[in-house]
Design a protein around this motif. Structure first.
Motif, PDB file in Angstrom:
ATOM      1  N   VAL A 162       0.824  -1.101   0.465  1.00  0.00           N
ATOM      2  CA  VAL A 162       0.146   0.059   0.423  1.00  0.00           C
ATOM      3  C   VAL A 162       1.100   0.900   0.077  1.00  0.00           C
ATOM      4  CG1 VAL A 162      -1.540   1.015   1.359  1.00  0.00           C
ATOM      5  CG2 VAL A 162      -2.006  -1.222   1.231  1.00  0.00           C
ATOM      6  N   ILE A 163       2.200   1.395   0.961  1.00  0.00           N
ATOM      7  CA  ILE A 163       2.744   2.181   0.587  1.00  0.00           C
ATOM      8  C   ILE A 163       3.235   2.786  -0.479  1.00  0.00           C
ATOM      9  CG2 ILE A 163       5.408   3.284   1.412  1.00  0.00           C
ATOM     10  CD1 ILE A 163       4.520   1.631   4.349  1.00  0.00           C
ATOM     11  N   PHE A 164       3.997   1.362  -0.948  1.00  0.00           N
ATOM     12  CA  PHE A 164       4.468   1.643  -2.846  1.00  0.00           C
ATOM     13  C   PHE A 164       3.366   1.980  -3.248  1.00  0.00           C
ATOM     14  CE2 PHE A 164       7.599  -1.086  -1.832  1.00  0.00           C
ATOM     15  CZ  PHE A 164       8.664  -0.505  -2.431  1.00  0.00           C
ATOM     16  N   ILE A 165       1.690   2.151  -3.168  1.00  0.00           N
ATOM     17  CA  ILE A 165       1.418   2.372  -4.449  1.00  0.00           C
ATOM     18  C   ILE A 165       1.055   4.138  -4.398  1.00  0.00           C
ATOM     19  CG2 ILE A 165      -1.151   2.577  -4.931  1.00  0.00           C
ATOM     20  CD1 ILE A 165      -0.866  -0.817  -4.201  1.00  0.00           C
ATOM     21  N   VAL A 166       1.150   4.245  -2.612  1.00  0.00           N
ATOM     22  CA  VAL A 166       0.695   5.740  -2.621  1.00  0.00           C
ATOM     23  C   VAL A 166       1.872   6.682  -3.010  1.00  0.00           C
ATOM     24  CG1 VAL A 166       0.539   7.466  -0.828  1.00  0.00           C
ATOM     25  CG2 VAL A 166      -0.551   5.474  -0.148  1.00  0.00           C
ATOM     26  N   TYR A 167       2.842   6.027  -2.788  1.00  0.00           N
ATOM     27  CA  TYR A 167       4.619   6.815  -3.238  1.00  0.00           C
ATOM     28  C   TYR A 167       4.738   6.986  -4.946  1.00  0.00           C
ATOM     29  CZ  TYR A 167       6.412   7.661   1.536  1.00  0.00           C
ATOM     30  OH  TYR A 167       6.102   8.016   3.066  1.00  0.00           O
ATOM     31  N   ALA A 168       3.766   5.855  -5.313  1.00  0.00           N
ATOM     32  CA  ALA A 168       4.152   6.175  -7.067  1.00  0.00           C
ATOM     33  C   ALA A 168       2.942   6.862  -7.670  1.00  0.00           C
ATOM     34  CB  ALA A 168       3.543   4.036  -7.160  1.00  0.00           C
ATOM     35  N   LEU A 169       1.476   6.808  -6.644  1.00  0.00           N
ATOM     36  CA  LEU A 169       0.291   7.307  -7.598  1.00  0.00           C
ATOM     37  C   LEU A 169       1.065   8.946  -7.443  1.00  0.00           C
ATOM     38  CD1 LEU A 169      -2.126   6.044  -5.640  1.00  0.00           C
ATOM     39  CD2 LEU A 169      -1.921   5.847  -8.148  1.00  0.00           C
ATOM     40  N   PHE A 170       2.034   9.246  -5.927  1.00  0.00           N
ATOM     41  CA  PHE A 170       2.489  11.155  -6.199  1.00  0.00           C
ATOM     42  C   PHE A 170       2.840  11.043  -7.113  1.00  0.00           C
ATOM     43  CE2 PHE A 170       0.270  11.061  -2.186  1.00  0.00           C
ATOM     44  CZ  PHE A 170       0.335  12.658  -2.247  1.00  0.00           C
ATOM     45  N   SER A 171       4.517  10.130  -7.316  1.00  0.00           N
ATOM     46  CA  SER A 171       5.317   9.084  -8.327  1.00  0.00           C
ATOM     47  C   SER A 171       4.788  10.009  -9.685  1.00  0.00           C
ATOM     48  CB  SER A 171       6.132   8.890  -8.337  1.00  0.00           C
ATOM     49  OG  SER A 171       7.137   9.269  -9.221  1.00  0.00           O
ATOM     50  N   LEU A 172       4.047   9.459 -10.226  1.00  0.00           N
ATOM     51  CA  LEU A 172       2.611   9.106 -11.269  1.00  0.00           C
ATOM     52  C   LEU A 172       2.453  10.635 -11.170  1.00  0.00           C
ATOM     53  CD1 LEU A 172       1.855   8.154 -13.907  1.00  0.00           C
ATOM     54  CD2 LEU A 172      -0.519   7.108 -11.905  1.00  0.00           C
TER      55      LEU A 172
ATOM     56  N   SER B  64       8.554  11.104 -19.617  1.00  0.00           N
ATOM     57  CA  SER B  64       7.425   9.538 -19.505  1.00  0.00           C
ATOM     58  C   SER B  64       8.095   8.663 -19.001  1.00  0.00           C
ATOM     59  CB  SER B  64       7.171   9.842 -20.635  1.00  0.00           C
ATOM     60  OG  SER B  64       8.667   9.845 -21.458  1.00  0.00           O
ATOM     61  N   LYS B  65       9.329   8.973 -18.649  1.00  0.00           N
ATOM     62  CA  LYS B  65      10.427   8.028 -18.421  1.00  0.00           C
ATOM     63  C   LYS B  65       9.755   7.040 -16.782  1.00  0.00           C
ATOM     64  CE  LYS B  65      14.663   4.972 -17.396  1.00  0.00           C
ATOM     65  NZ  LYS B  65      15.941   5.147 -17.462  1.00  0.00           N
ATOM     66  N   ALA B  66       9.867   8.221 -16.106  1.00  0.00           N
ATOM     67  CA  ALA B  66       9.260   8.121 -14.634  1.00  0.00           C
ATOM     68  C   ALA B  66       7.713   7.653 -14.663  1.00  0.00           C
ATOM     69  CB  ALA B  66       9.778   9.897 -13.853  1.00  0.00           C
ATOM     70  N   LYS B  67       7.050   8.031 -15.414  1.00  0.00           N
ATOM     71  CA  LYS B  67       5.396   8.269 -15.617  1.00  0.00           C
ATOM     72  C   LYS B  67       5.282   6.490 -15.125  1.00  0.00           C
ATOM     73  CE  LYS B  67       3.962  13.020 -16.120  1.00  0.00           C
ATOM     74  NZ  LYS B  67       2.883  13.069 -14.673  1.00  0.00           N
ATOM     75  N   ILE B  68       6.250   6.287 -16.251  1.00  0.00           N
ATOM     76  CA  ILE B  68       6.012   4.825 -16.743  1.00  0.00           C
ATOM     77  C   ILE B  68       6.555   3.925 -15.372  1.00  0.00           C
ATOM     78  CG2 ILE B  68       6.523   2.854 -18.241  1.00  0.00           C
ATOM     79  CD1 ILE B  68       6.692   4.857 -20.109  1.00  0.00           C
ATOM     80  N   ILE B  69       7.793   4.286 -15.066  1.00  0.00           N
ATOM     81  CA  ILE B  69       8.146   3.236 -14.027  1.00  0.00           C
ATOM     82  C   ILE B  69       7.165   3.369 -12.864  1.00  0.00           C
ATOM     83  CG2 ILE B  69       9.566   2.731 -12.075  1.00  0.00           C
ATOM     84  CD1 ILE B  69      11.548   4.196 -14.286  1.00  0.00           C
ATOM     85  N   SER B  70       6.425   4.005 -12.318  1.00  0.00           N
ATOM     86  CA  SER B  70       5.455   4.221 -11.407  1.00  0.00           C
ATOM     87  C   SER B  70       4.295   3.640 -11.458  1.00  0.00           C
ATOM     88  CB  SER B  70       5.034   6.309 -11.490  1.00  0.00           C
ATOM     89  OG  SER B  70       6.465   6.666 -10.965  1.00  0.00           O
ATOM     90  N   ALA B  71       3.896   3.567 -12.887  1.00  0.00           N
ATOM     91  CA  ALA B  71       2.972   3.102 -13.058  1.00  0.00           C
ATOM     92  C   ALA B  71       2.926   1.190 -12.882  1.00  0.00           C
ATOM     93  CB  ALA B  71       2.615   3.170 -14.448  1.00  0.00           C
ATOM     94  N   ILE B  72       4.402   0.692 -13.679  1.00  0.00           N
ATOM     95  CA  ILE B  72       4.152   0.048 -13.461  1.00  0.00           C
ATOM     96  C   ILE B  72       4.715  -0.758 -11.810  1.00  0.00           C
ATOM     97  CG2 ILE B  72       5.736  -2.097 -13.572  1.00  0.00           C
ATOM     98  CD1 ILE B  72       7.306  -0.544 -16.172  1.00  0.00           C
ATOM     99  N   VAL B  73       4.908   0.447 -11.306  1.00  0.00           N
ATOM    100  CA  VAL B  73       5.216  -0.062 -10.151  1.00  0.00           C
ATOM    101  C   VAL B  73       3.726   0.004  -8.895  1.00  0.00           C
ATOM    102  CG1 VAL B  73       5.124   0.921  -7.328  1.00  0.00           C
ATOM    103  CG2 VAL B  73       7.111   1.003  -9.106  1.00  0.00           C
ATOM    104  N   ILE B  74       2.402   0.497  -9.772  1.00  0.00           N
ATOM    105  CA  ILE B  74       1.066   0.348  -8.832  1.00  0.00           C
ATOM    106  C   ILE B  74       0.497  -1.164  -9.197  1.00  0.00           C
ATOM    107  CG2 ILE B  74      -1.346   1.179  -9.314  1.00  0.00           C
ATOM    108  CD1 ILE B  74       0.534   4.651  -9.243  1.00  0.00           C
ATOM    109  N   VAL B  75       0.659  -1.262 -10.765  1.00  0.00           N
ATOM    110  CA  VAL B  75       0.585  -2.014 -11.194  1.00  0.00           C
ATOM    111  C   VAL B  75       1.010  -3.498 -10.918  1.00  0.00           C
ATOM    112  CG1 VAL B  75       0.376  -3.857 -13.723  1.00  0.00           C
ATOM    113  CG2 VAL B  75      -0.243  -1.388 -13.599  1.00  0.00           C
ATOM    114  N   VAL B  76       2.252  -3.405 -10.565  1.00  0.00           N
ATOM    115  CA  VAL B  76       2.560  -5.008  -9.442  1.00  0.00           C
ATOM    116  C   VAL B  76       1.931  -4.678  -7.883  1.00  0.00           C
ATOM    117  CG1 VAL B  76       4.673  -5.755  -8.798  1.00  0.00           C
ATOM    118  CG2 VAL B  76       4.587  -4.791 -10.835  1.00  0.00           C
ATOM    119  N   ALA B  77       1.956  -3.384  -7.407  1.00  0.00           N
ATOM    120  CA  ALA B  77       1.584  -2.941  -6.111  1.00  0.00           C
ATOM    121  C   ALA B  77       0.206  -4.206  -5.675  1.00  0.00           C
ATOM    122  CB  ALA B  77       1.849  -2.440  -5.076  1.00  0.00           C
TER     123      ALA B  77
END
Length: 509
Positions: free
Chosen positions: A287-297, A303-316
């Motif tokens: 859940v923490i990873f999702i929260v931080y990845a959403l902020f990063s997104l 665009s690279k950082a946004k893609i990485i953030s989206a991948i983290v959210i999906v994996v979590a």
């Protein structure tokens, strides 16, 4: 959130994370250990528990005075060594006789004194990182990050304490009481990690260590010269804040005493479905990873950082889906509830920082003293929830165990959601009060008395921790709703006092 911060912040935060992980692993089971190993009553166990917390937060005053003379870095290193000796002594299983009790008390004294040399002085060093003009505007955010790092260590502590104790019992064959000592031994290992981090990255904060032989950093701001009147005003303002936070910590640190008693004796000892997922620390990490990845997104500029953030959210999210078992049921141990406070701190820190950054951009951010007052109000709301939910519940009960010692009886199965919600509300109060209070002290304290004033913050915390014993004294003596109403009342009174003193406090903020 993390941009523009001095590199030394992360080194000092990680060094503190290791120490706090060991401390909270020990603290998660300590009150239950006192009752189980020595057969102590809730009141006597609470007296020892609160006295230990008092020592942990009183000794920073002495540590601060010593650091003003000998240097902050030297005291931090000395503190880690003394703490290590205390935890090592505590981790030796000696039974439950008087000799074992004396050894345990000696270990607590060492841990308290070592923490006093380490904790406050490390935070002064963090504050001094922001004396450089290029970082001055990042002070509050920096302390929020530092406070979040503390709670990363605390997040894993309850699970570590329980799992290690179970391993000692089930695999190594130790008795239930002796198995507690394995949880205490974790602190020794965590301190080794802390001192390693401190010295590996020392170059990033060496200029904050102080001491007569240390030269000031080239880029540091000159020491501020204050008149006697200005010094007096600042010290008086700090003392007013110290007086208020006493009552916050009195109420907040019931999480290791009366709220743990409530979890042990009145809360359902099993959970299933979505509720069961809350008690797995790795689900909370997801859940923490999702929260931080959403902020990063939403905040990333590439665009690279946004893609990485989206991948983290999906994996979590995928991980959480795999963990879900609608038919599964797990047992719930009382100490595990203590993981929710650090989880909320870590997960909500970016949320609170985003809110205050938005308010600051509009010129509407509350001052640090006003945030502290709001924190007291929020803490009162948490205990109002406990009082309401506890109305009509029976008094706590005990019976004699096989060894002749009194044993607490589980008398009710209140939904775990109550404590999960109460810890959420208390954490909102903590985020408003604790990191902002530390930041306020580091900013307002007269330069010549920085160590002493930071020690004063901890003395106030120490007094509040000593008053934690009130929860143990009230436990079983009055109806539960009356017990919680006491903490509701003191938080409200402290908030009213804080608002009454607001003009004087904001004058020096």
């Amino acid at each position: 959130m993390f941009e523009g911060q001095p590199k030394g912040l992360y080194a000092l935060a990680l060094a503190n994370t290791g120490e706090r992980f060991g401390y909270y692993t020990m603290l998660a089971v300590f009150a239950l250990f006192l009752r189980a190993n020595y057969g102590l009553s809730p009141a006597l166990a609470g007296t020892i528990y609160s006295a230990f917390l008092m020592l942990v937060y009183f000794f920073p005053l002495i540590g601060g005075i010593m650091a003003d003379k000998f240097g902050f870095g030297r005291m931090v290193t000395t503190g880690i060594i003394i703490m290590f000796c205390g935890y090592l002594l505590l981790s030796v299983p000696l039974g439950g006789d008087k000799v074992a009790l004396v050894v345990m008390l000696a270990a607590l004294l060492l841990i308290g004194f070592g923490t006093g040399l380490f904790k406050g002085n490390l935070q002064v060093m963090v504050g001094d990182l922001y004396n450089d003009s290029q970082f001055a505007g990042k002070r509050d955010a920096g302390f929020s990050i530092f406070y979040m790092a503390i709670n990363i260590g605390a997040l894993f502590a309850p699970t570590a304490a329980i799992k290690i104790k179970e391993y000692a019992e089930n695999t190594l064959g130790y008795s239930s009481n002796d198995a507690y000592h394995f949880s205490f031994a974790v602190a020794c290992a965590s301190l080794i990690l802390s001192i390693a981090i401190y010295y590996i990255f020392r170059s990033t904060f060496r200029h904050t260590e102080g001491g007569a032989k240390k030269a000031a950093a080239v880029d540091a701001a000159p020491v501020e010269e204050l008149s006697k009147e200005e010094t007096k005003q600042r010290i008086v303002a700090l003392c007013l804040v110290f007086a208020v936070v006493i009552f916050f910590w009195m109420a907040f640190h019931q999480n290791g005493l009366s709220l743990t008693y409530f979890a042990d004796e009145f809360t359902a000892q099993s959970a299933d479905g979505l509720q069961a997922m809350c008690f797995n620390v790795w689900n909370l990490v997801a859940v923490i990873f999702i929260v931080y990845a959403l902020f990063s997104l939403f905040q990333s500029k590439t665009s690279k950082a946004k893609i990485i953030s989206a991948i983290v959210i999906v994996v979590a999210i995928a991980f959480l889906c795999l963990q879900y078992n609608p038919d599964g049921s797990i047992s719930v141990s009382a100490p595990i509830f203590q993981q929710f406070n650090p989880f909320y701190v870590v997960a909500l820190t970016p949320v609170s920082m985003a809110i205050f950054s938005s308010l600051a951009a509009k010129g509407k951010e509350p001052s640090a003293p006003r945030k502290i007052a709001y924190g007291m109000v929020v803490a009162a709301i948490a205990y109002a929830l406990m009082a309401f939910a506890s109305y009509g519940l029976p008094l706590p009960q005990t019976e004699m165990g096989a060894d002749g010692n009194p044993v607490a009886v589980h008398v009710a199965d209140v939904t775990p959601n109550l404590l999960i919600m109460v810890y959420l509300v208390l954490t909102f109060g903590e985020l408003l009060l604790s990191p902002m209070g530390i930041s306020f002290v580091s900013k307002v304290a007269p330069p010549k008395y920085k160590g002493m004033m930071m020690g004063g913050w901890f003395v106030a915390t120490a007094i509040g921790n000593q008053l934690v014993v009130v929860g143990g004294l009230l436990w079983g003596a009055v109806p539960l709703w009356v017990c919680w109403s006491v903490f509701l009342g003191v938080c409200l009174v402290a908030a009213i006092f804080m608002f009454a003193m607001m003009k004087r406090l904001e004058k020096v903020a």
